[in-house]
Design an enzyme around this catalytic site. Structure first.
Site, PDB file in Angstrom:
ATOM      1  N   ASP A 189      -0.825 -78.289 -32.893  1.00 17.11           N
ATOM      2  CA  ASP A 189      -0.762 -76.935 -33.445  1.00 17.11           C
ATOM      3  C   ASP A 189      -0.624 -77.022 -34.966  1.00 17.11           C
ATOM      4  OD1 ASP A 189      -0.264 -73.931 -32.467  1.00 17.11           O
ATOM      5  OD2 ASP A 189       0.983 -74.321 -34.216  1.00 17.11           O
ATOM      6  N   ASN A 197      -3.618 -68.093 -43.572  1.00 16.22           N
ATOM      7  CA  ASN A 197      -4.414 -66.874 -43.423  1.00 16.22           C
ATOM      8  C   ASN A 197      -3.941 -65.766 -44.364  1.00 16.22           C
ATOM      9  OD1 ASN A 197      -6.569 -67.044 -41.688  1.00 16.22           O
ATOM     10  ND2 ASN A 197      -5.318 -66.854 -39.856  1.00 16.22           N
ATOM     11  N   HIS A 202      -8.726 -65.027 -44.374  1.00 19.63           N
ATOM     12  CA  HIS A 202      -9.216 -65.564 -43.097  1.00 19.63           C
ATOM     13  C   HIS A 202     -10.281 -66.638 -43.240  1.00 19.63           C
ATOM     14  CE1 HIS A 202      -6.935 -63.166 -40.234  1.00 19.63           C
ATOM     15  NE2 HIS A 202      -6.972 -62.196 -41.142  1.00 19.63           N
ATOM     16  N   ASP A 206     -10.252 -70.120 -41.324  1.00 22.64           N
ATOM     17  CA  ASP A 206     -11.364 -70.670 -40.531  1.00 22.64           C
ATOM     18  C   ASP A 206     -11.739 -72.057 -41.024  1.00 22.64           C
ATOM     19  OD1 ASP A 206     -11.403 -68.437 -39.013  1.00 22.64           O
ATOM     20  OD2 ASP A 206     -13.279 -67.609 -39.827  1.00 22.64           O
ATOM     21  N   GLU A 232      -4.888 -71.455 -33.288  1.00 22.56           N
ATOM     22  CA  GLU A 232      -4.814 -72.645 -34.137  1.00 22.56           C
ATOM     23  C   GLU A 232      -4.308 -73.841 -33.348  1.00 22.56           C
ATOM     24  OE1 GLU A 232      -2.745 -70.187 -34.061  1.00 22.56           O
ATOM     25  OE2 GLU A 232      -0.710 -70.830 -34.476  1.00 22.56           O
TER      26      GLU A 232
END
Lengths: 324, 113
Positions: A189, A197, A202, A206, A232
Site C-alpha cells: 500500500d 493526490n 490526481h 496516477d 493505491e
C-alpha cells in the site's frame, strides 16, 4: 492397417514452446493424419496428432492447441462425444474445433455446431479450403485470447487486475496445498497516497500508481503475479517462493521506490508499506485467509511507522520486522 | 445389378506431380494392395463392421490423395454396408469394384525415384 482401439500420439513439433500456433489433429486414420500434416506444412503452424478421441483430449489439455481438427466417426468414443467433452472442460472450452467428417447431412452439421464446433469440413476435403478454414479459426482464437488477456489487465498500471488476482490466488493456494510447494503473498500500500493526490493533483497520483506498476513489473520474476488490488493497494503473488525470499524481493521494491524522483514533485518521495504472508511448506489456509494474514502484516507495517516490510512465516508465527 | 464395362486402364493420382505429395503417395499406394486383400478377407469371413470401417477410412482419405474415384467407390461400399438390410451380392460387387480401382491405382503409380 490397425482397426483396433490401440492409440498412438505423435508430436511432430521440434519446439513446442515456439510461438507458432499448434494444430492438433484427432483422427483414427493414419492416411488422413499424414495428409493433413503435409498439407498444412505451408502454414506457419506446429502439428500434433492423436489417433483416438480420449488421447486427443489429453493432448489438448497438455499442449493447448490454437485449433483442433476432429474426426467425427472414430471407433470407441466418437467425435461428437469428444467435442462435448472438450467444450465441458475449462482448459479447452475456448479452443476452436473444426469437425472433419465423411458425413454431410444437415443433421450432423447442426449437431456439431450445437455442441460448439467452430467449423465443419467434409471429407474428402479440398486442401485450399481446409487451409483457409484453419487460418480463420486460428485468427479468431488469437484475437479472443488477446481480448481475454486485456480484460485481465489494469489500464493504469499495466498489472493484472483484481479479478485475475482472485482467480490466480485460488489456483496457487490449491497448488500449494496439493504439492506442498512454497507460496508467498504480499499486500502493498502506497504510504500517504491521499497526500500526493491532495497536494499535487490526481494526475500526479496516477503517475505514482503507474510508477509503482512499472517498478513491480521490472523487479518481479516471470513466475510472480503482480496485481493492482484496488485504489493505491497492490498484491504480489509469489508461487514457489519462501517467505524469506519474498521478503527480499519486497525489500528491493521498497528501497527502489524510495529512491525514485518524481517529475511532478521532485521534492516529495513516495514510500510503500508491505505485509507478507508466506509458507515454505504446505498449509491448509483458505485463499481469503492468505489475504487476511498478509493484510495483518501490512497494518503492522503501517502502524510501525510505514515504509517497511513485515512478514510472517505461516508454520512458525514468529514475526520479524525490517525497518526502512 | 447391371454394370457398364468399366475402364480398366491404369489410374494416376491428381497429385502425381505435386512435390509435397510424392512420399505420401508412395506410402498410400504401397498399402493399397494389402488393403484390397484385407477387404476380400473381411468379406469372406463376413466381418461386415470391420469392412465398413475400412471402406469409411478409404472414402475419407483417397480423395485427399488425388483418387476421387476410389473415394466414391469406397463410399458406395460403405453405404451398402450401412443399409438396414444388406444385399450380399451388391456388397460383393462393390468390393470387387473397389478392388479393381485399387489395382488400377497401383498399376498407374510411379514411385518417386
Amino acid at each position: 492397417m490397425s482397426q483396433g482401439t490401440s492409440t498412438h500420439v505423435r508430436i511432430d513439433a521440434a519446439n513446442l514452446e515456439s510461438t507458432r500456433p499448434l494444430v492438433l489433429a484427432i483422427d483414427d486414420s493414419p492416411d488422413v493424419v499424414r495428409l493433413l500434416q503435409v498439407r498444412l506444412k505451408s502454414e506457419a503452424v506446429e502439428f500434433a496428432s492423436a489417433s483416438s478421441g480420449l488421447e486427443g483430449i489429453e493432448l489438448a489439455r497438455r499442449l493447448r492447441p490454437a485449433v483442433i481438427l476432429l474426426d467425427i466417426e472414430m471407433p470407441g468414443t466418437d467425435g461428437f462425444e469428444i467435442l462435448r467433452m472438450l467444450k465441458e472442460s475449462p482448459d479447452t472450452v475456448q479452443t476452436p474445433v473444426i469437425m472433419l467428417s465423411g458425413l454431410s447431412s444437415a443433421h450432423d452439421k447442426v449437431t456439431a455446431f450445437d455442441l460448439g464446433a467452430a467449423d465443419y469440413v467434409t471429407k474428402p476435403f479440398d486442401i485450399a479450403e481446409l487451409r483457409v478454414r484453419v487460418r480463420a479459426a486460428i485468427r479468431t482464437f488469437t484475437l479472443f485470447q488477446m481480448l481475454a488477456q486485456r480484460a485481465q489487465i489494469d489500464g493504469l498500471t499495466g498489472l493484472w487486475n483484481r479479478s485475475h488476482f482472485d482467480r490466480r490466488l485460488v489456483e496457487e493456494v490449491s497448488r500449494h496445498a496439493r504439492h506442498a510447494s512454497p507460496l508467498a503473498l504480499a499486500m502493498l500500500d502506497v504510504d500517504r497516497f491521499k497526500h500526493v493526490n491532495d497536494s499535487f493533483g490526481h494526475p500526479a497520483g496516477d503517475a505514482v500508481l503507474a510508477g509503482v506498476g512499472s517498478l513491480l513489473r521490472k523487479i518481479v520474476r516471470d513466475s510472480d503475479v503482480p496485481c493492482r488490488y484496488g485504489g493505491e493497494e497492490f498484491a504480489l503473488l509469489m508461487p514457489d517462493t519462501t517467505p524469506e525470499d519474498a521478503a527480499a524481493v519486497c525489500e528491493r521494491v521498497r528501497q527502489m521506490l524510495e529512491q525514485v524522483t518524481w517529475p511532478r514533485h521532485p521534492e516529495h518521495n513516495v514510500t510503500i508499506s508491505i505485509g507478507i504472508a508466506g509458507a515454505a511448506k504446505a498449509t491448509q489456509l483458505a485463499p481469503e485467509a492468505w489475504v487476511e494474514r498478509a493484510d495483518r502484516n501490512l497494518y503492522a507495517a503501517k502502524s510501525g511507522g510505514r515504509n517497511r516490510v513485515v512478514w510472517t512465516s505461516i508454520e512458525s508465527p514468529l514475526q520479524l520486522n525490517r525497518a526502512g | 445389378m447391371p454394370t457398364q464395362p468399366t475402364d480398366q486402364g491404369p489410374l494416376t493420382s491428381q497429385f502425381a506431380g505435386d512435390a509435397d505429395m510424392l512420399e505420401l503417395l508412395d506410402m498410400f499406394v504401397s498399402e493399397l494392395g494389402a488393403r484390397s486383400e484385407q477387404m476380400r478377407d473381411l468379406l469372406a469371413s463376413r466381418r461386415m463392421d470391420d469392412l465398413r470401417t475400412v471402406a469409411h477410412q478409404l472414402k475419407g482419405a483417397a480423395g485427399g490423395y488425388g483418387y476421387p474415384m476410389l473415394s466414391q467407390a469406397a463410399g458406395v461400399l460403405e453405404s451398402q454396408l450401412a443399409a438396414p438390410v444388406r444385399d450380399l451380392g451388391e456388397v460383393a460387387h462393390a468390393v470387387a469394384e473397389l478392388q479393381s480401382i485399387c489395382d488400377r491405382a497401383i498399376r498407374g503409380h510411379r514411385p518417386a525415384a
